[in-house]
Design an enzyme around this catalytic site. Structure first.
Site, mmCIF file in Angstrom:
data_model
loop_
_atom_site.group_PDB
_atom_site.id
_atom_site.type_symbol
_atom_site.label_atom_id
_atom_site.label_comp_id
_atom_site.label_asym_id
_atom_site.label_seq_id
_atom_site.Cartn_x
_atom_site.Cartn_y
_atom_site.Cartn_z
ATOM 1 N NE ARG A 85 -3.277 2.147 3.198
ATOM 2 C CZ ARG A 85 -2.846 3.102 4.002
ATOM 3 N NH1 ARG A 85 -1.606 3.059 4.469
ATOM 4 N NH2 ARG A 85 -3.643 4.095 4.347
ATOM 5 C CG ASP A 127 12.998 -15.905 9.416
ATOM 6 O OD1 ASP A 127 12.076 -16.337 10.108
ATOM 7 O OD2 ASP A 127 13.345 -16.421 8.330
ATOM 8 C CB ALA A 161 10.454 -18.905 28.269
ATOM 9 C CB SER A 217 5.646 -26.129 35.135
ATOM 10 O OG SER A 217 5.510 -24.766 35.408
#
Ligand SMILES: Nc1ncnc2c1ncn2[C@@H]1O[C@H](COP(=O)(O)OP(=O)(O)OP(=O)(O)O)[C@@H](O)[C@H]1O
Ligand SMILES: O=P(O)(O)OC[C@H]1O[C@](O)(CO)[C@@H](O)[C@@H]1O
Ligand SMILES: [Mg+2]
Length: 325
Positions: free
Chosen positions: A24, A131, A190, A219
């Protein structure tokens, strides 16, 4: 070189959220500045086959918010051959296209560079890939959206990981680059990331397990950068064999990472670099990628942009390590 009157725009390689915003921007900035714009469908394959259409401002109405690419995309084997490039050049001549704007990743911009060398045509690159592996630009179009998508997925997986007290290996895209893995690991809290940039002599799994066990967390989430041999499956299998006391699961996020509405950041990056592509052409620039570094538009020679050693800030590894105790 004769004055440029007509500019062709194409998308190539993996689609990335924000490519439509870039199409665009190139179209509208081009028209505003008196150029004819032609949309080329299906990447370099479409150029070779003459899948080319005159674009008006209406062709790009209502697309800024959509993922994917209205021009479609392709990984063209034919363009990698001399015959393919010759056909592409002939089509450019037949359609009166004087310059190309190529929106794609390192492969697509390598193709643009080789083409420009062989035929002395003006090729401008826009960094369109999830990426983030193009040198000379802080970010690429699509990277921010994909990062946000990954973080949302990891948040969800965290719920089930905690409930079942499991270790999850979550595999993300990135090809040979760990930007998505490392930064999404930090953003989602994480416990570790396994990335190609850190794979020299250290066994990243052993290091994580040692730290993880010390932390006595029940966990854990480990984000693993995709790799043909050492993806999430590989590490999960190793934990099953070497640490059978843990309950392990794998989640490969796959192509859902590439879809979806582009973030505001990617829409703005696409809009700025799209306008930058037209300005570059007006200034007589050739064979550069339009990037943004420190919030400034920069022109990066295509030969630099495709370098495989985009700096990876190793401090990010420490940030993740220290914050995941
Ligand atoms: N050396 C080359 N010569 C000519 N064309 C090339 C060359 N390298 C890549 N290309 C063209 O660019 C296309 C896209 O490259 P590639 O598949 O590496 O994706 P990319 O542009 O890096 O995007 P992404 O990595 O985000 O999927 C290739 O399919 C090919 O048509
Ligand atoms: O859609 P395809 O052709 O399977 O490509 C997947 C690859 O494309 C990318 O999404 C973008 O380069 C990579 O991260 C991934 O390895
Ligand atoms: Mg690539």
């Amino acid at each position: 070189m004769a004055r440029i009157k007509t500019i062709g725009v194409l998308t190539s390689g993996g689609d990335a959220p924000g490519m439509n915003a870039a199409i665009r921007a190139v179209t509208r900035a081009g028209i505003c500045n008196g150029y004819n714009i032609k949309g080329i469908y299906r990447g370099y394959d479409g150029l070779i086959n003459g899948e080319i259409e005159d674009f008006t401002t209406e062709n790009v109405s209502g697309i800024i918010m959509s993922g994917g690419t209205i021009l479609k995309t392709a990984r063209s084997k034919e363009f990698m051959t001399d015959e393919g490039k010759e056909k592409a050049y002939q089509q450019m001549q037949a359609h009166g296209i004087d310059a190309l704007v190529v929106i794609g990743g390192n492969g697509s911009l390598t193709g643009a560079m080789e083409f420009a060398k062989k035929y002395d045509v003006c090729c401008i690159g826009l960094p369109g890939t999830i990426d983030n592996d193009l040198y000379g630009t802080d970010s690429t179009i699509g990277y921010d959206t994909t990062m946000n998508t990954i973080v949302e997925c990891v948040d969800r997986i965290r719920d089930t990981a905690q409930s079942h007290e499991r270790i999850f290996f979550i595999e993300v895209m990135g090809r040979d680059a760990g930007f998505l893995a490392q930064n999404s690991a930090i953003a989602s809290g994480a416990e570790a990331a396994i990335i190609p940039e850190d794979s020299t002599d250290v066994d990243q799994l052993a290091r994580f397990m040692e730290r993880g066990i010390r932390k006595s967390k029940k966990s854990c989430i480990v984000i693993v950068s995709e790799s043909p041999k050492c993806g999430a499956m590989y590490y999960a299998e190793r934990v099953r064999n070497e640490f059978p006391q843990y309950d392990v699961r794998v989640s490969i996020l796959g192509h859902l990472q590439r879809g979806g509405r582009p973030s505001a950041h990617d829409r703005i990056l696409a809009s700025r670099t799209g306008v930058g592509a037209i300005e570059a052409i007006m200034q007589g620039q050739r064979n550069v990628m339009i990037g943004v570094r420190n919030n400034e538009i920069v022109y990066v020679p295509l030969s630099e942009a495709i370098r495989s050693d985009k700096p990876f800030d190793r401090k990010l590894i420490q940030v993740l390590d220290e914050l995941s105790i």
